[in-house]
Design an enzyme around this catalytic site. Structure first.
Site, PDB file in Angstrom:
ATOM      1  N   CYS A   1       0.860  -1.187   0.000  1.00  0.00           N
ATOM      2  CA  CYS A   1       0.000   0.000   0.000  1.00  0.00           C
ATOM      3  C   CYS A   1       0.901   1.242   0.000  1.00  0.00           C
ATOM      4  O   CYS A   1       2.065   1.186   0.308  1.00  0.00           O
ATOM      5  CB  CYS A   1      -0.863   0.027   1.252  1.00  0.00           C
ATOM      6  SG  CYS A   1      -1.849  -1.446   1.437  1.00  0.00           S
TER       7      CYS A   1
ATOM      8  N   ARG B   1       3.919   0.844  -7.111  1.00  0.00           N
ATOM      9  CA  ARG B   1       3.916  -0.183  -6.064  1.00  0.00           C
ATOM     10  C   ARG B   1       2.785  -1.192  -6.260  1.00  0.00           C
ATOM     11  O   ARG B   1       2.735  -2.218  -5.594  1.00  0.00           O
ATOM     12  CB  ARG B   1       3.770   0.469  -4.678  1.00  0.00           C
ATOM     13  CG  ARG B   1       4.908   1.384  -4.296  1.00  0.00           C
ATOM     14  CD  ARG B   1       4.494   2.347  -3.201  1.00  0.00           C
ATOM     15  NE  ARG B   1       4.236   1.695  -1.960  1.00  0.00           N
ATOM     16  CZ  ARG B   1       5.158   1.549  -0.989  1.00  0.00           C
ATOM     17  NH1 ARG B   1       6.368   2.004  -1.175  1.00  0.00           N
ATOM     18  NH2 ARG B   1       4.876   0.959   0.139  1.00  0.00           N
TER      19      ARG B   1
ATOM     20  N   TRP C   1      -3.135  -2.168  -1.559  1.00  0.00           N
ATOM     21  CA  TRP C   1      -2.842  -3.480  -2.143  1.00  0.00           C
ATOM     22  C   TRP C   1      -3.457  -4.474  -1.169  1.00  0.00           C
ATOM     23  O   TRP C   1      -2.970  -4.642  -0.044  1.00  0.00           O
ATOM     24  CB  TRP C   1      -1.333  -3.671  -2.263  1.00  0.00           C
ATOM     25  CG  TRP C   1      -0.912  -5.063  -2.563  1.00  0.00           C
ATOM     26  CD1 TRP C   1      -0.539  -6.028  -1.669  1.00  0.00           C
ATOM     27  CD2 TRP C   1      -0.824  -5.694  -3.842  1.00  0.00           C
ATOM     28  NE1 TRP C   1      -0.233  -7.184  -2.299  1.00  0.00           N
ATOM     29  CE2 TRP C   1      -0.385  -7.022  -3.635  1.00  0.00           C
ATOM     30  CE3 TRP C   1      -1.048  -5.264  -5.137  1.00  0.00           C
ATOM     31  CZ2 TRP C   1      -0.189  -7.917  -4.690  1.00  0.00           C
ATOM     32  CZ3 TRP C   1      -0.841  -6.157  -6.178  1.00  0.00           C
ATOM     33  CH2 TRP C   1      -0.430  -7.455  -5.951  1.00  0.00           C
TER      34      TRP C   1
ATOM     35  N   ASN D   1      -0.310   0.908   5.947  1.00  0.00           N
ATOM     36  CA  ASN D   1       0.409  -0.025   5.069  1.00  0.00           C
ATOM     37  C   ASN D   1       0.967  -1.112   5.967  1.00  0.00           C
ATOM     38  O   ASN D   1       1.634  -0.824   6.954  1.00  0.00           O
ATOM     39  CB  ASN D   1       1.545   0.719   4.355  1.00  0.00           C
ATOM     40  CG  ASN D   1       2.357  -0.233   3.475  1.00  0.00           C
ATOM     41  OD1 ASN D   1       1.887  -1.315   3.128  1.00  0.00           O
ATOM     42  ND2 ASN D   1       3.577   0.157   3.145  1.00  0.00           N
ATOM     43  N   GLY D   2       0.665  -2.385   5.646  1.00  0.00           N
ATOM     44  CA  GLY D   2       1.199  -3.479   6.460  1.00  0.00           C
ATOM     45  C   GLY D   2       0.078  -4.425   6.878  1.00  0.00           C
ATOM     46  O   GLY D   2      -0.987  -4.456   6.268  1.00  0.00           O
TER      47      GLY D   2
ATOM     48  N   GLU E   1      13.602 -23.370 -13.517  1.00  0.00           N
ATOM     49  CA  GLU E   1      13.326 -21.960 -13.195  1.00  0.00           C
ATOM     50  C   GLU E   1      14.524 -21.091 -13.541  1.00  0.00           C
ATOM     51  O   GLU E   1      14.376 -19.998 -14.096  1.00  0.00           O
ATOM     52  CB  GLU E   1      12.950 -21.821 -11.718  1.00  0.00           C
ATOM     53  CG  GLU E   1      12.719 -20.394 -11.261  1.00  0.00           C
ATOM     54  CD  GLU E   1      11.675 -19.635 -12.087  1.00  0.00           C
ATOM     55  OE1 GLU E   1      10.912 -20.274 -12.840  1.00  0.00           O
ATOM     56  OE2 GLU E   1      11.649 -18.407 -12.001  1.00  0.00           O
TER      57      GLU E   1
ATOM     58  N   LYS F   1      14.355 -17.905 -16.220  1.00  0.00           N
ATOM     59  CA  LYS F   1      14.799 -16.543 -15.845  1.00  0.00           C
ATOM     60  C   LYS F   1      15.785 -16.019 -16.880  1.00  0.00           C
ATOM     61  O   LYS F   1      15.673 -14.893 -17.365  1.00  0.00           O
ATOM     62  CB  LYS F   1      15.457 -16.560 -14.458  1.00  0.00           C
ATOM     63  CG  LYS F   1      14.498 -16.698 -13.318  1.00  0.00           C
ATOM     64  CD  LYS F   1      13.714 -15.452 -12.995  1.00  0.00           C
ATOM     65  CE  LYS F   1      12.324 -15.316 -13.489  1.00  0.00           C
ATOM     66  NZ  LYS F   1      11.369 -16.343 -13.492  1.00  0.00           N
TER      67      LYS F   1
ATOM     68  N   GLU G   1      14.077 -15.425 -20.406  1.00  0.00           N
ATOM     69  CA  GLU G   1      13.074 -14.359 -20.593  1.00  0.00           C
ATOM     70  C   GLU G   1      13.639 -12.961 -20.407  1.00  0.00           C
ATOM     71  O   GLU G   1      13.039 -12.010 -20.887  1.00  0.00           O
ATOM     72  CB  GLU G   1      11.864 -14.585 -19.683  1.00  0.00           C
ATOM     73  CG  GLU G   1      12.116 -14.498 -18.221  1.00  0.00           C
ATOM     74  CD  GLU G   1      10.805 -14.669 -17.441  1.00  0.00           C
ATOM     75  OE1 GLU G   1       9.730 -14.368 -17.965  1.00  0.00           O
ATOM     76  OE2 GLU G   1      10.880 -15.117 -16.291  1.00  0.00           O
TER      77      GLU G   1
ATOM     78  N   HIS H   1      21.692 -39.353 -22.338  1.00  0.00           N
ATOM     79  CA  HIS H   1      20.757 -39.996 -23.285  1.00  0.00           C
ATOM     80  C   HIS H   1      20.532 -39.131 -24.518  1.00  0.00           C
ATOM     81  O   HIS H   1      19.465 -39.173 -25.123  1.00  0.00           O
ATOM     82  CB  HIS H   1      19.443 -40.301 -22.566  1.00  0.00           C
ATOM     83  CG  HIS H   1      19.600 -41.252 -21.428  1.00  0.00           C
ATOM     84  ND1 HIS H   1      19.844 -42.600 -21.590  1.00  0.00           N
ATOM     85  CD2 HIS H   1      19.637 -41.030 -20.090  1.00  0.00           C
ATOM     86  CE1 HIS H   1      19.981 -43.183 -20.425  1.00  0.00           C
ATOM     87  NE2 HIS H   1      19.861 -42.248 -19.484  1.00  0.00           N
TER      88      HIS H   1
ATOM     89  N   LYS I   1       3.146  -9.272 -17.943  1.00  0.00           N
ATOM     90  CA  LYS I   1       3.222  -9.706 -16.537  1.00  0.00           C
ATOM     91  C   LYS I   1       2.131 -10.731 -16.242  1.00  0.00           C
ATOM     92  O   LYS I   1       2.326 -11.631 -15.459  1.00  0.00           O
ATOM     93  CB  LYS I   1       3.084  -8.512 -15.596  1.00  0.00           C
ATOM     94  CG  LYS I   1       3.224  -8.848 -14.115  1.00  0.00           C
ATOM     95  CD  LYS I   1       4.557  -9.499 -13.810  1.00  0.00           C
ATOM     96  CE  LYS I   1       4.661  -9.996 -12.387  1.00  0.00           C
ATOM     97  NZ  LYS I   1       5.843 -10.862 -12.163  1.00  0.00           N
TER      98      LYS I   1
HETATM   99  C1  AGP Z   1       7.767 -15.817 -14.955  1.00  0.00           C
HETATM  100  O1  AGP Z   1       8.991 -15.137 -14.810  1.00  0.00           O
HETATM  101  C2  AGP Z   1       7.002 -15.395 -16.193  1.00  0.00           C
HETATM  102  N1  AGP Z   1       6.739 -14.011 -16.143  1.00  0.00           N
HETATM  103  C3  AGP Z   1       5.790 -16.265 -16.493  1.00  0.00           C
HETATM  104  O2  AGP Z   1       6.273 -17.546 -16.765  1.00  0.00           O
HETATM  105  C4  AGP Z   1       4.747 -16.405 -15.361  1.00  0.00           C
HETATM  106  O3  AGP Z   1       5.295 -17.143 -14.295  1.00  0.00           O
HETATM  107  C5  AGP Z   1       3.538 -17.187 -15.917  1.00  0.00           C
HETATM  108  O4  AGP Z   1       2.979 -16.445 -16.969  1.00  0.00           O
HETATM  109  C6  AGP Z   1       2.466 -17.466 -14.855  1.00  0.00           C
HETATM  110  O5  AGP Z   1       1.963 -16.244 -14.367  1.00  0.00           O
HETATM  111  P1  AGP Z   1       1.060 -16.295 -13.022  1.00  0.00           P
HETATM  112  O6  AGP Z   1       1.937 -16.822 -11.930  1.00  0.00           O
HETATM  113  O7  AGP Z   1       0.635 -14.887 -12.808  1.00  0.00           O
HETATM  114  O8  AGP Z   1      -0.098 -17.224 -13.283  1.00  0.00           O
END
Ligand code: AGP
Length: 608
Positions: free
Chosen positions: A2, A27, A74, A100-101, A481, A485, A488, A504, A603
């Site tokens: 927030c 934020r 938030w 906030n919190g 993961e 990272k 992307e 293999h 996002k």
């Molecule tokens: C992760 O770094 C990516 N931005 C993407 O894979 C993301 O995790 C995926 O689209 C799922 O999003 P969500 O967790 O909001 O469902």
């Protein structure tokens, strides 16, 4: 998180506060509001959604004054709505609060106040603050606030105004940021520097357990015991853009460094002093859990990778079979989902359409749906039977980091919760995991002190275009993961594979232009990983090893090494992923990529 902004001075307050709130939009928030002292009364207007929605209802010039507090919310307790938006007021109407919190013990205080006749309008912990101050108020706002705050447990930054004392703002800080801005014709409170930079660069950073009394001419600061304290005025020379990132170059590296707090916040609300686990928002009973014969974890991208680690954790701790699936495929398999299935949907945004559709399919087949979500009131949360909120705070960077580690925390807590209800976990083992979890935030903070060293390694490899991540056991999911990272944000074609699978076929790709990041955190698989590393280096590939601090032996077999603090094997993913996040960040930075907004990515992917 927030955002709080308050102003008291010679100027009209509304415009200054709204402008300040707009500078806190980065934020992340879901509603906004403002309280203004006008002619001996407190007028409050608030609205769901963006600040523009609020501006539509505050245009009347008569709705203004010289003292105001504003807020961008938030949601943590209570869905996003105008009712739950801040500011909140006491039943008397004399007190208004922005916050906030999280007040952890708000429920017990709310019940106590209800017992004395207080009527609540919202579901929020913040209204409890306003009502408690209102019930303690007898003409001295500072005294009433200090009495109320003495009752609170949790993290909070609070701004308070009183209709009977329109010449002051009182604010308090505990584990949530609060600053005071020293303006030319008045003074400000704010959650963060960007909100007031246009008005002043001279600020006080308020410390924990300090209370602030603000008038238009004066700022007084008191310690926990009520003794006056003095602060040095700090002159801020950040530009606004870097101020939004708290001085970091990008939101991603800021959020990587927020992970100890995110893990702590997600954990400690649920871990009771006796070691038991209280999962707010989850009504799974012992009978429900005994009725579950299979678990599905379904998600996308990073959330899916959290599910892979979650599979290992839940199978090992709960002894129930776990299927992990990517949401975009789940619906097209004839999955064995029925009324004995627990379907866990993981989603940071709670709006990923693939995950939402998979959840709906599981519900149609009779499954019990539990979602792990970071956004309160999001679609996935609303369509689930139970919701487990990660308290990572808003995640701004497209590349998910702090959401991932807090999702992992939820996997551990769900596993421990289920196992303890099933009664099939040895107490010593249960305690070992719980105690190990409690140590993670500090261990992660210690690990983050080495991020510059990881940056140096990234400088060696940022121009390479063949980078593999390999591991065994828990390290496989973390390898996936790490590869995502890097892909992307640096656009390098990174690849993850189980180390035992290399021979293999994929090992044919190993050559002198290949970097392999080998995760070897699992004690029981360490020697096997050393053998894999020798296979790889025998084909002239370069290896960066990642192991526990107690396994420095790996240094003899690799070109570069990164060590994570020792912990039990089960918990290593909470630590091992972070050097991979940092590596990806510095590689992308060296390559001049748009780290927070990578090309082609969103996002939240709300299309199928
Ligand atoms: C992760 O770094 C990516 N931005 C993407 O894979 C993301 O995790 C995926 O689209 C799922 O999003 P969500 O967790 O909001 O469902």
């Amino acid at each position: 998180m927030c955002g709080i902004v308050g102003y008291i001075g010679e100027s009209k307050a509304k415009g200054l506060v709204i402008d300040g709130l707009k500078r806190l939009e980065y934020r992340g928030y879901d509603s906004a509001g403002i309280a203004i002292c006008i002619d001996g009364k407190i007028e409050i207007k608030k609205e769901k959604g963006k600040i523009e929605n609020l501006e539509k209802i505050i245009g009347d010039p008569a709705f203004d004054g010289n003292v105001a507090i504003g807020h961008t919310r938030w949601a943590t307790h209570g869905v996003p709505s105008a009712t739950n938006a801040h500011p909140h007021r006491s039943m008397s109407g004399k007190i208004a609060v922005v916050h906030n919190g999280i007040i952890e013990n708000y429920e017990e205080i709310r019940e106590e106040l209800k017992g004395s006749g207080v009527k609540f309008l919202s579901e929020t912990d913040t209204e409890v603050i306003a009502q408690l101050i209102g019930s303690l108020y007898d003409g001295d706002l500072l005294v009433a606030v200090r009495k109320a705050v003495a009752r609170f447990r949790g993290a909070y930054a609070i701004g308070v105004v009183a209709s009977d004392e329109p010449d002051r703002i009182v604010a308090v800080r505990k584990d949530a940021p609060l600053i005071v801005g020293l303006g030319k014709d008045g003074n400000f409170i704010s959650s963060d520097v960007p909100a007031i930079l246009k008005q002043t660069r001279d600020v006080y950073f308020i410390n924990n357990d300090e209370t602030v009394l603000l008038t238009k001419d004066e700022v007084k600061i008191f310690d926990d015991d009520g003794n006056p304290v003095t602060h040095q005025v700090q002159h801020i020379d950040w530009d606004v853009n870097s101020a939004e990132k708290g001085g970091y170059d990008h939101f991603m590296i800021k959020e990587i460094n927020e992970q100890p707090k995110g893990i702590y916040d997600t954990l400690h609300q649920r871990l009771q002093d006796d070691g038991s686990i209280k999962l707010d928002g989850i009504s799974l009973t012992k009978e429900d859990i005994e009725n579950i014969s299979k678990i599905y974890i379904v998600a996308c991208g990073t959330a899916y990778h959290a599910g892979i680690v979650g599979k290992y954790i839940i199978e090992k701790i709960v002894k129930i079979p776990v299927e992990v699936d990517i949401a975009s495929e789940f619906r097209y398999r004839d999955s064995f989902v029925d009324e004995h299935t627990l379907f866990i949907a993981i989603s940071q945004s709670g709006e990923t359409l693939d995950t939402l559709e998979a959840l709906r399919e599981a519900k149609r087949k009779g499954a019990r749906v539990l979602s792990v979500v970071n956004v309160v009131g999001s679609s996935v949360a609303r369509e689930s039977d139970d919701v487990f909120y990660t308290w990572a705070g808003p995640e701004i960077a497209v590349a998910s980091t702090k959401a991932y580690t807090t999702q992992l925390v939820c996997m551990y807590l769900i596993a421990l919760y289920m196992a303890s209800h099933k009664g099939n976990i040895d107490k010593a083992y249960y305690d070992k995991i719980v105690n190990g979890l409690k140590e993670i935030p500090d261990k992660l903070s210690r690990l983050l002190e080495k991020q510059a060293d990881i940056g140096k390694i990234a400088k060696k490899y940022y121009g390479w275009d063949k980078i593999f991540f390999v591991g065994r056991g828990q390290d496989v999911g973390v390898s996936y993961e790490g590869a995502l990272k890097l892909k992307e944000i640096s656009y390098i074609n990174a690849y993850a594979i189980a180390a035992g699978e290399l021979k293999h076929g994929t090992i044919a790709l190993m050559d002198d232009h290949t970097l392999v990041i080998a995760l070897a955190t699992q004690d029981g698989l360490f020697e096997k990983m050393i053998s894999n590393i020798e296979e790889i280096t025998a084909r002239e590939a370069h290896v960066m090893g990642l192991a526990k601090e107690s396994n420095t032996k790996i240094g003899k077999f690799v070109e570069d090494e990164i060590y994570i603090p020792d912990c039990i094997d089960e918990l290593t993913p909470l630590l091992s992923v972070v050097p991979l996040q940092i590596f990806a960040y510095y590689v992308a930075k060296e390559r001049g990529c748009d780290i927070d907004k990578p090309k082609n990515l969103a996002k939240s992917v709300t299309v199928e």
